[in-house]
Design an enzyme around this catalytic site. Structure first.
Site, PDB file in Angstrom:
ATOM      1  N   CYS A  53       0.813  -1.219   0.000  1.00 13.81           N
ATOM      2  CA  CYS A  53       0.000   0.000   0.000  1.00 13.81           C
ATOM      3  C   CYS A  53       0.851   1.276   0.000  1.00 13.81           C
ATOM      4  O   CYS A  53       0.460   2.284  -0.590  1.00 13.81           O
ATOM      5  CB  CYS A  53      -0.915   0.013   1.213  1.00 13.81           C
ATOM      6  N   ASP A  85      -3.017  -3.644   7.786  1.00 12.42           N
ATOM      7  CA  ASP A  85      -4.182  -4.391   8.253  1.00 12.42           C
ATOM      8  C   ASP A  85      -4.214  -5.778   7.620  1.00 12.42           C
ATOM      9  O   ASP A  85      -4.430  -6.786   8.296  1.00 12.42           O
ATOM     10  CB  ASP A  85      -5.473  -3.653   7.886  1.00 12.42           C
ATOM     11  N   CYS A 126      -2.007   3.098   3.160  1.00 13.25           N
ATOM     12  CA  CYS A 126      -2.901   2.129   3.782  1.00 13.25           C
ATOM     13  C   CYS A 126      -3.944   2.815   4.666  1.00 13.25           C
ATOM     14  O   CYS A 126      -3.897   4.017   4.895  1.00 13.25           O
ATOM     15  CB  CYS A 126      -2.102   1.119   4.587  1.00 13.25           C
ATOM     16  N   CYS A 198      -5.377  -1.654  -1.196  1.00  6.65           N
ATOM     17  CA  CYS A 198      -6.390  -2.648  -1.558  1.00  6.65           C
ATOM     18  C   CYS A 198      -7.438  -2.061  -2.500  1.00  6.65           C
ATOM     19  O   CYS A 198      -7.921  -0.948  -2.297  1.00  6.65           O
ATOM     20  CB  CYS A 198      -7.051  -3.201  -0.307  1.00  6.65           C
ATOM     21  N   SER A 474     -12.987  -5.087   8.614  1.00  5.54           N
ATOM     22  CA  SER A 474     -12.292  -4.578   7.444  1.00  5.54           C
ATOM     23  C   SER A 474     -13.315  -3.988   6.489  1.00  5.54           C
ATOM     24  O   SER A 474     -14.483  -4.388   6.471  1.00  5.54           O
ATOM     25  CB  SER A 474     -11.553  -5.728   6.748  1.00  5.54           C
TER      26      SER A 474
END
Length: 558
Positions: A53, A85, A126, A198, A474
């Site tokens: 990230c 994470d 992130c 992500c 999440s």
């Protein structure tokens, strides 16, 4: 020699005969007298090699510096920490994730205050580095902006796009015998092709969206994918922009207001964003001294249609949204719906309404629905209260069809025990999984539960089981999963009184979360309860546990 008029802070470090020692040390860094005479611009970088990230941010910072130098400033880069994470998920290490938000904010504030930078640009990647950097900019209130490093490209598996969400769910499928070991390995090898955060509308892209609409990031810049020439150009422009902010004396207090925060919350709701957005927007509002209540999220989400068909509940990822018209297209939909406080100023010097009006929608795009044909008439966030959550809890309803669920409680006092029960096939359709003592104080650190929730989905229980926790989820979590239950178990919240077999009732239309026991029974159980021993007796985790507030207040530490 007259000081540069824009060196309002750094002049205290650099100017005067008595500052010769400081200048001598700065010259050891390669700075010249000419460099030292210019405004000092801090480049707060969250580069780190612990995750994809943020791993490309060192290169991105060079483009920011080019823009600063071209506009008459001297860039000074410094670093902070970050915790992944995704990599720490399901382990004791995950407890450090939310704690890292505070450390990011504190460390940027400390360096920028100590070195008296005239302006600051923060680079995030992130999940927690986005709110952490913005919280620091709020505290400093010098001309500043935040740039997100961009989303990762989707991976390819068996002819279709995949993200890290698919890998977590693949673990559940493998455990259920629905995926072979070779297939899981193939998925693992291809899900994350390069640097970037992500890809779904998980927490990083949720907060990327929110901060563009908030105005502290330039509209259209955060959504540019990682590792593209366009991202490098955006970084250079950010260097130029921060110098314009300095020259115009524009600070975060002029940009981050109650109106702009409401704009950001509506954007989270419209895109089916992460429940973590609630924690982080509450924390940002707190840093600005703006009154924001957890119920505001429900109020705003209730009037905001869900329009973005994004993972985890939808079909598309952040790179698809960028190709469709980007976050600016979300701003345009908010504007057209009459939901945007359009006069809110942004770091470009223009209003969010003016910027939104310029959005260009790609012909034939299928990512962002039309206002006349929403995915849902209301947004993706719901706040529930009841005898299990007097202070409230958060549910993401994007993609969730159930509006009610009643079932027996399966109670676990830590995430690992719940995950083992799922793997051992001890959770049955209709059950309500209760995971407690994972809150801000009890965890400490309020772990995300993607391992458990993804395993339930992988096992085929995603549509028949509900889950509630005083921990977090999440942004990749989907299903009837309620997090941030407050007060948490560790401080004697009602969730501490739940027993195996108790009937739990979710009633989304009525915004209720209750356990079917009498008030008297609840009082008796809580009076017999005693607080467990803290999991950490010293160090950063113990310090955090002592300072942190309720999740209903953003899990802030002051």
């Amino acid at each position: 020699m007259k000081s540069n008029p824009y060196k309002k802070k750094s002049c205290m470090i650099t100017d005067g005969y008595d500052r010769a020692p400081a200048r001598a040390m700065m010259k050891a860094l390669g700075l010249t007298d000419e460099d030292i005479a210019k405004p000092m611009v801090g480049i707060a970088n969250t580069w780190i090699e612990t995750m994809p990230c943020n791993s490309h941010l060192r290169e991105l910072a060079e483009h920011v510096k080019t823009g600063v130098r071209a506009s008459g400033g001297t860039p000074i880069e410094f670093n902070t920490i970050a915790v992944s994470d995704g990599i720490t998920m399901g382990t004791e290490g995950m407890k450090g994730s939310l704690v890292s938000r505070e450390v990011v904010a504190d460390s940027i504030e400390l360096v920028a205050r100590s070195h008296m930078f005239d302006a600051v640009i923060a680079l995030s990647g992130c999940d927690k580095t986005i709110p952490g950097t913005v919280m620091a900019l709020c505290r400093l209130n010098v001309p500043s902006l935040m740039l997100y490093g961009g989303s990762i490209a989707p991976g390819q598996f068996q002819g279709h796009d995949v993200t890290i969400q698919d890998v977590f769910e693949g673990v559940g499928k493998f455990a259920a015998g629905k995926m072979t070991e070779a297939e899981l390995k193939d998925l693992e090898d291809h899900a994350c092709p390069a640097a970037g955060a992500c890809g779904g509308q998980f927490t990083a892209n949720t907060m990327s969206t929110a901060t563009e609409i908030l105005g502290i990031s330039p509209l259209g810049f955060n959504g540019i994918p990682a590792l593209t020439k366009e991202k490098d150009e955006a970084a250079k422009k950010c260097g130029e922009l921060v110098m314009a902010l300095l020259k115009n004396h524009t600070t975060p207090k002029q940009i981050i207001t109650k109106d702009s925060i409401e704009n950001a919350i509506c954007a989270i709701a419209m895109t089916g964003g992460s429940t973590n957005g609630v924690l982080h927007m509450l924390a940002i509002a707190h840093e600005m001294g703006i009154q924001l209540d957890i119920d505001d999220f429900d109020r705003l989400s209730a009037k905001t249609p869900l329009l973005a068909d994004l993972k985890p509940a939808g079909r598309f990822v952040a790179t698809d949204l960028y190709a469709a018209g980007g976050i600016a297209l979300i701003a345009k939909r908010l504007l057209d719906a009459g939901l945007l406080h359009k006069d809110s100023i942004t770091v470009t010097g223009k209003t969010i309404g003016g910027e939104a009006a310029k959005a260009k929608e790609t012909k034939g795009q299928k990512v962002v629905y039309d206002l006349k044909n929403p995915l849902k008439s209301t947004g993706g966030l719901v706040i529930l209260k009841g005898n299990l959550a007097p202070e409230g809890c958060v549910l993401k309803v994007a993609g969730e069809k159930r509006t009610e669920h009643t079932g027996p409680a399966r109670v676990f006092d830590r995430e690992e025990d719940a995950f083992k029960a799922v793997k051992d096939k001890k959770i049955k359709a209709g059950d309500v999984v209760v995971i407690r003592y994972e809150g801000p104080k009890g965890g400490p650190g309020m772990r995300e539960m993607l391992g458990v929730t993804a395993a339930l989905v992988g096992e085929g229980l995603g549509e028949s089981v509900a889950l509630l926790t005083d921990g977090r989820f999440s942004g990749a979590t989907h299903g009837l999963m309620v997090g941030h239950v407050a007060p948490e178990a560790f401080v004697g919240g009602p969730i501490a009184a739940v027993r195996d077999g108790d009937t739990i009732v979710f009633d989304i239309p009525k915004r209720r979360l209750d356990v079917k026991i009498s008030d008297e029974e609840m009082k008796q159980r809580l009076s017999a309860w005693s607080q467990p021993k803290p999991r950490y007796a010293s160090g950063v985790m113990a310090k955090y546990a002592k300072l942190v507030s309720s999740a209903a207040k953003g899990a802030i530490t002051n």
